[in-house]
Design a protein around this motif. Structure first.
Motif, mmCIF file in Angstrom:
data_model
loop_
_atom_site.group_PDB
_atom_site.id
_atom_site.type_symbol
_atom_site.label_atom_id
_atom_site.label_comp_id
_atom_site.label_asym_id
_atom_site.label_seq_id
_atom_site.Cartn_x
_atom_site.Cartn_y
_atom_site.Cartn_z
ATOM 1 N N PRO A 174 -10.815 1.115 2.555
ATOM 2 C CA PRO A 174 -10.809 2.587 2.494
ATOM 3 C C PRO A 174 -11.943 3.235 3.274
ATOM 4 O O PRO A 174 -11.884 4.422 3.578
ATOM 5 N N LYS A 175 -12.985 2.460 3.605
ATOM 6 C CA LYS A 175 -14.074 3.016 4.411
ATOM 7 C C LYS A 175 -13.651 3.242 5.863
ATOM 8 O O LYS A 175 -14.249 4.065 6.563
ATOM 9 N N GLU A 176 -12.630 2.503 6.289
ATOM 10 C CA GLU A 176 -12.258 2.535 7.704
ATOM 11 C C GLU A 176 -10.807 2.925 7.945
ATOM 12 O O GLU A 176 -10.447 3.255 9.077
ATOM 13 N N ASP A 177 -9.968 2.897 6.928
ATOM 14 C CA ASP A 177 -8.534 3.092 7.137
ATOM 15 C C ASP A 177 -8.034 4.335 6.405
ATOM 16 O O ASP A 177 -8.198 4.466 5.195
ATOM 17 N N ASP A 178 -7.390 5.234 7.145
ATOM 18 C CA ASP A 178 -6.875 6.474 6.558
ATOM 19 C C ASP A 178 -5.719 6.209 5.588
ATOM 20 O O ASP A 178 -5.562 6.922 4.597
ATOM 21 N N CYS A 179 -4.903 5.183 5.884
ATOM 22 C CA CYS A 179 -3.795 4.849 4.982
ATOM 23 C C CYS A 179 -4.321 4.403 3.625
ATOM 24 O O CYS A 179 -3.746 4.736 2.580
ATOM 25 N N ALA A 180 -5.412 3.636 3.638
ATOM 26 C CA ALA A 180 -6.014 3.196 2.383
ATOM 27 C C ALA A 180 -6.519 4.392 1.579
ATOM 28 O O ALA A 180 -6.306 4.475 0.357
ATOM 29 N N LYS A 181 -7.177 5.325 2.256
ATOM 30 C CA LYS A 181 -7.657 6.531 1.573
ATOM 31 C C LYS A 181 -6.494 7.322 0.991
ATOM 32 O O LYS A 181 -6.572 7.840 -0.138
ATOM 33 N N ALA A 182 -5.395 7.407 1.740
ATOM 34 C CA ALA A 182 -4.225 8.154 1.267
ATOM 35 C C ALA A 182 -3.622 7.506 0.025
ATOM 36 O O ALA A 182 -3.203 8.206 -0.911
ATOM 37 N N LEU A 183 -3.578 6.174 -0.022
ATOM 38 C CA LEU A 183 -3.043 5.477 -1.193
ATOM 39 C C LEU A 183 -3.921 5.727 -2.426
ATOM 40 O O LEU A 183 -3.409 5.952 -3.527
ATOM 41 N N ILE A 184 -5.234 5.692 -2.228
ATOM 42 C CA ILE A 184 -6.162 5.937 -3.337
ATOM 43 C C ILE A 184 -5.987 7.349 -3.876
ATOM 44 O O ILE A 184 -5.939 7.577 -5.095
ATOM 45 N N ASP A 185 -5.852 8.315 -2.979
ATOM 46 C CA ASP A 185 -5.665 9.707 -3.411
ATOM 47 C C ASP A 185 -4.308 9.906 -4.075
ATOM 48 O O ASP A 185 -4.197 10.584 -5.104
ATOM 49 N N ARG A 186 -3.286 9.299 -3.495
ATOM 50 C CA ARG A 186 -1.928 9.481 -4.012
ATOM 51 C C ARG A 186 -1.792 8.973 -5.437
ATOM 52 O O ARG A 186 -1.154 9.608 -6.278
ATOM 53 N N PHE A 187 -2.396 7.818 -5.720
ATOM 54 C CA PHE A 187 -2.262 7.222 -7.047
ATOM 55 C C PHE A 187 -3.455 7.537 -7.956
ATOM 56 O O PHE A 187 -3.555 6.983 -9.049
ATOM 57 N N GLN A 188 -4.348 8.421 -7.495
ATOM 58 C CA GLN A 188 -5.497 8.865 -8.287
ATOM 59 C C GLN A 188 -6.286 7.666 -8.839
ATOM 60 O O GLN A 188 -6.497 7.534 -10.040
ATOM 61 N N VAL A 189 -6.705 6.819 -7.932
ATOM 62 C CA VAL A 189 -7.403 5.590 -8.298
ATOM 63 C C VAL A 189 -8.897 5.852 -8.417
ATOM 64 O O VAL A 189 -9.516 6.412 -7.496
ATOM 65 N N GLU A 190 -9.484 5.459 -9.545
ATOM 66 C CA GLU A 190 -10.927 5.563 -9.733
ATOM 67 C C GLU A 190 -11.619 4.375 -9.049
ATOM 68 O O GLU A 190 -11.011 3.317 -8.841
ATOM 69 N N VAL A 191 -12.885 4.570 -8.732
ATOM 70 C CA VAL A 191 -13.634 3.530 -8.021
ATOM 71 C C VAL A 191 -13.641 2.214 -8.805
ATOM 72 O O VAL A 191 -13.486 1.128 -8.224
ATOM 73 N N GLU A 192 -13.791 2.311 -10.116
ATOM 74 C CA GLU A 192 -13.871 1.090 -10.930
ATOM 75 C C GLU A 192 -12.521 0.370 -11.028
ATOM 76 O O GLU A 192 -12.451 -0.772 -11.516
ATOM 77 N N GLU A 193 -11.430 1.004 -10.567
ATOM 78 C CA GLU A 193 -10.112 0.379 -10.608
ATOM 79 C C GLU A 193 -9.787 -0.394 -9.329
ATOM 80 O O GLU A 193 -8.761 -1.063 -9.255
ATOM 81 N N LEU A 194 -10.639 -0.262 -8.323
ATOM 82 C CA LEU A 194 -10.425 -0.988 -7.080
ATOM 83 C C LEU A 194 -10.778 -2.465 -7.235
ATOM 84 O O LEU A 194 -11.650 -2.808 -8.041
ATOM 85 N N PRO A 195 -10.129 -3.335 -6.485
ATOM 86 C CA PRO A 195 -9.077 -3.042 -5.517
ATOM 87 C C PRO A 195 -7.730 -2.784 -6.183
ATOM 88 O O PRO A 195 -7.494 -3.235 -7.307
ATOM 89 N N ILE A 196 -6.872 -2.065 -5.476
ATOM 90 C CA ILE A 196 -5.497 -1.894 -5.915
ATOM 91 C C ILE A 196 -4.593 -2.721 -5.026
ATOM 92 O O ILE A 196 -4.954 -3.067 -3.897
ATOM 93 N N VAL A 197 -3.424 -3.045 -5.551
ATOM 94 C CA VAL A 197 -2.429 -3.789 -4.782
ATOM 95 C C VAL A 197 -1.103 -3.058 -4.890
ATOM 96 O O VAL A 197 -0.625 -2.793 -6.004
ATOM 97 N N LEU A 198 -0.532 -2.716 -3.751
ATOM 98 C CA LEU A 198 0.803 -2.115 -3.713
ATOM 99 C C LEU A 198 1.789 -3.227 -3.393
ATOM 100 O O LEU A 198 1.796 -3.776 -2.287
ATOM 101 N N CYS A 199 2.606 -3.593 -4.390
ATOM 102 C CA CYS A 199 3.557 -4.688 -4.218
ATOM 103 C C CYS A 199 4.758 -4.230 -3.393
ATOM 104 O O CYS A 199 5.057 -3.039 -3.315
ATOM 105 N N PRO A 200 5.487 -5.167 -2.784
ATOM 106 C CA PRO A 200 6.666 -4.802 -1.992
ATOM 107 C C PRO A 200 7.710 -4.025 -2.789
ATOM 108 O O PRO A 200 8.460 -3.237 -2.230
ATOM 109 N N SER A 201 7.745 -4.253 -4.108
ATOM 110 C CA SER A 201 8.702 -3.540 -4.959
ATOM 111 C C SER A 201 8.319 -2.082 -5.178
ATOM 112 O O SER A 201 9.097 -1.302 -5.721
#
Length: 563
Positions: free
Chosen positions: A177-204
């Motif tokens: 997320p420090k370097e990738d805009d898509c990563a930042k967008a995923l964190i914002d979209r799913f309202q992820v807190e810092v302590e919940e990282l890392p997140i994994v978006l499964c193919p499903s």
């Protein structure tokens, strides 16, 4: 739509990946499946879903795409004579790509069990298909298909999850997320807190927040429930060299096999950067490549693989034996093969937990080599694994300090000693042991070591520490089984385990031990593979003896006289 054809594997091996069969070959292959029809625009397979299996195209066009980096990528368009699928279809696991009919399509669907029968019955065609399946998986790994792991590159949990996927040969994409805009967008979209990282978006489409390896494996379809009513001929516990060898030889000889491992296939051998003394590979081969081939071979012969599934208890008081899993499931088998190997020994030094996983590592894969690029690192250990890791890391790190308790020539193969001695960026310090670690917030800054003869300490700034100080037998889960072990906890087999034992059989009838977990075993990959081959002969002998009817009791004297 982006193209991925410029990637190395697709560009150089495309003809082997996307081969086309002629009419005669199509007829030979079609007898293993059933015909299906699809209309233009219909999906033949979706990412994250278990599909109908390998699909042989009879007519029409099918586009294969994958998602990644916020866009859909075109892989290939299949036509008559092409087939769709990759290694996941050998075991009926979910698809890693989308397959859409561009026109009306006729195809032959070949499910996993029939695909494996095809590979055996049609040897020449099967060889070409198997090569294509493997190359396609390599292409998907290269292009970043599969789950998306979002977290900082050096985060310990990111390393834990990506190493798990890498060790299991599963494609993934990792975004910082420090370097990738898509990563930042995923964190914002799913309202992820810092302590919940890392997140994994499964193919499903399911989102996991700092999951365990087991949660991740189930989300991407690596493992599923085991049939509690099925009686296996053999359950192999451990998927290292000895466990995979047992699995391949047993399944190829018609035995039903379930193989379990609590983490990944390959064991410690899978973490070796390069193995150069394994018969038949004069230029060497990485442990992961060697074990990956064995894993694919096991799938080809129909071995059921449950990884990660942890065995926690063995019950063999009655026939059949039962293995209890951490999930609460129980599996039953006529024979059990213990191939649990050994677990990494940990340094006895203060603050180890603080740096474990982020700055202290127990293997040297390409992932760790990337982290160590241009850095000063230390490596402790004197065996062949330590030597292989030193050579590998020296190609990327600025400087490597190799710390050993004894001279390398006493514990390491001479070819490795000679190679390390010739490396200009490797310093060898023997007769010493790690004394302390320094750093903050999980970031290692320096290590100190102690001279074992004088007690003098020296401090050296390093960013990463690699520990290869040997291993201990992974037998804690067997404590209540009644299986005899030596004083160090390794399993006794053959004559050492009791009278009239089959080769490699333990003190429990029908339970065998192979590889590093076995007492007096030779700690080499080739020796472990040899155990796996030898034990199958012993299993056949045991099963034959177990199926023989018990002798009739001797008649009483009076009865004997009457007869």
């Amino acid at each position: 739509m982006a193209e991925i054809s410029e990637l190395t594997t697709y560009a150089t091996r495309g003809a082997q990946m996307f081969l086309r069969f002629d009419d005669d070959e199509i007829a030979r292959l079609a007898r293993f499946g059933e015909k299906r029809c699809y209309r233009a625009g219909e999906m033949l397979a979706r990412v994250g879903e278990a599909g109908p299996g390998l699909m042989l195209i009879l007519s029409g066009q099918v586009e294969v795409t994958q998602s990644g980096g916020g866009e859909r990528r075109h892989i290939v368009t299949h036509e008559r004579g092409n087939f769709m699928g990759e290694l996941a279809q050998l075991s009926g696991r979910p698809y890693l790509v989308d397959e859409k009919a561009l026109t009306d399509v006729e195809a032959v669907a070949i499910p996993a069990d029939r695909l494996r029968a095809l590979l055996v019955a049609e040897a020449e065609l099967g060889e070409r298909i198997m090569r294509a399946l493997i190359l396609r998986r390599m292409g998907l790994i290269e292009s970043g298909a599969g789950p998306i792991v979002v977290g900082e590159d050096a985060d310990a949990d990111v390393l834990r999850l990506t190493n798990f996927l890498r060790r299991n040969g599963h494609p993934f994409e990792q975004l910082d997320p420090k370097e990738d805009d898509c990563a930042k967008a995923l964190i914002d979209r799913f309202q992820v807190e810092v302590e919940e990282l890392p997140i994994v978006l499964c193919p499903s489409g399911k989102l996991l927040r700092n999951p365990s390896e087991d949660q991740l494996a189930r989300c991407v379809g690596l493992v599923g429930p085991i049939d509690p009513d099925k009686l296996y001929d053999v359950v192999v516990v451990g998927a290292g060299p000895s466990g995979l060898a047992t699995s391949v030889y047993a399944a190829s000889e018609g035995l039903s096999v379930l193989t379990l491992d609590c983490r990944s296939f390959g064991g410690q051998a899978g973490a070796s950067a390069r193995i150069e003394n394994y018969l038949g590979f004069p230029t060497g081969i990485s442990g992961m490549a060697l074990m990956g081939r064995a894993f694919s071979q096991a799938q080809k012969f129909g071995v059921e693989l449950a990884i990660p599934d942890e065995a926690v208890k063995l019950e063999c008081g009655n026939d059949p034996c039962h293995v209890q899993l951490a999930t609460g499931e129980r599996v039953k088998a006529r024979c059990i093969v213990l191939a649990t190997g050994a677990r990494y020994r940990r340094l006895e030094v203060d603050r180890l937990e603080e740096f474990d996983g982020s700055s202290v590592h127990y293997w040297a894969s390409p992932l760790e080599a990337d982290l160590a690029a241009g850095q000063d690192v230390a490596l402790v250990g004197g065996g062949n694994s330590a030597g292989q890791a030193t050579v590998f890391l020296a190609s990327r790190a600025r400087r490597v300090v190799l710390l050993a308790r004894r001279p390398l020539s006493a514990t390491m193969s001479q070819y490795l000693v000679d190679r390390i001695s010739a490396l200009p960026n490797v310093d060898i310090v023997d007769g010493c042991e790690i004394a302390s670690l320094e750093g903050s917030q999980g970031v290692l800054e320096s290590v100190s070591w102690r001279d074992r003869s004088t007690g003098e300490q020296k401090r050296h700034p390093v960013r990463f520490l690699f520990s290869f100080i040997g291993a201990e037998p992974n037998t804690d889960w067997l404590q209540s089984s009644g299986i005899r072990m030596d004083k160090r906890g390794f399993v006794l087999t053959g004559d050492d385990a009791g009278e009239n034992r089959f080769p490699l059989e333990t003190s429990r009838r029908g339970v065998f031990a192979v590889g590093d977990v076995r007492s007096s075993s030779v700690k080499r990959v080739a020796a472990s593979v040899g155990d796996g081959a030898q034990v199958v002969a012993a299993i056949h002998a045991y099963l034959a003896s177990a199926s023989e009817p018990a002798p009739a009791p001797a008649a009483e004297p009076a009865q004997a006289a009457a007869e």
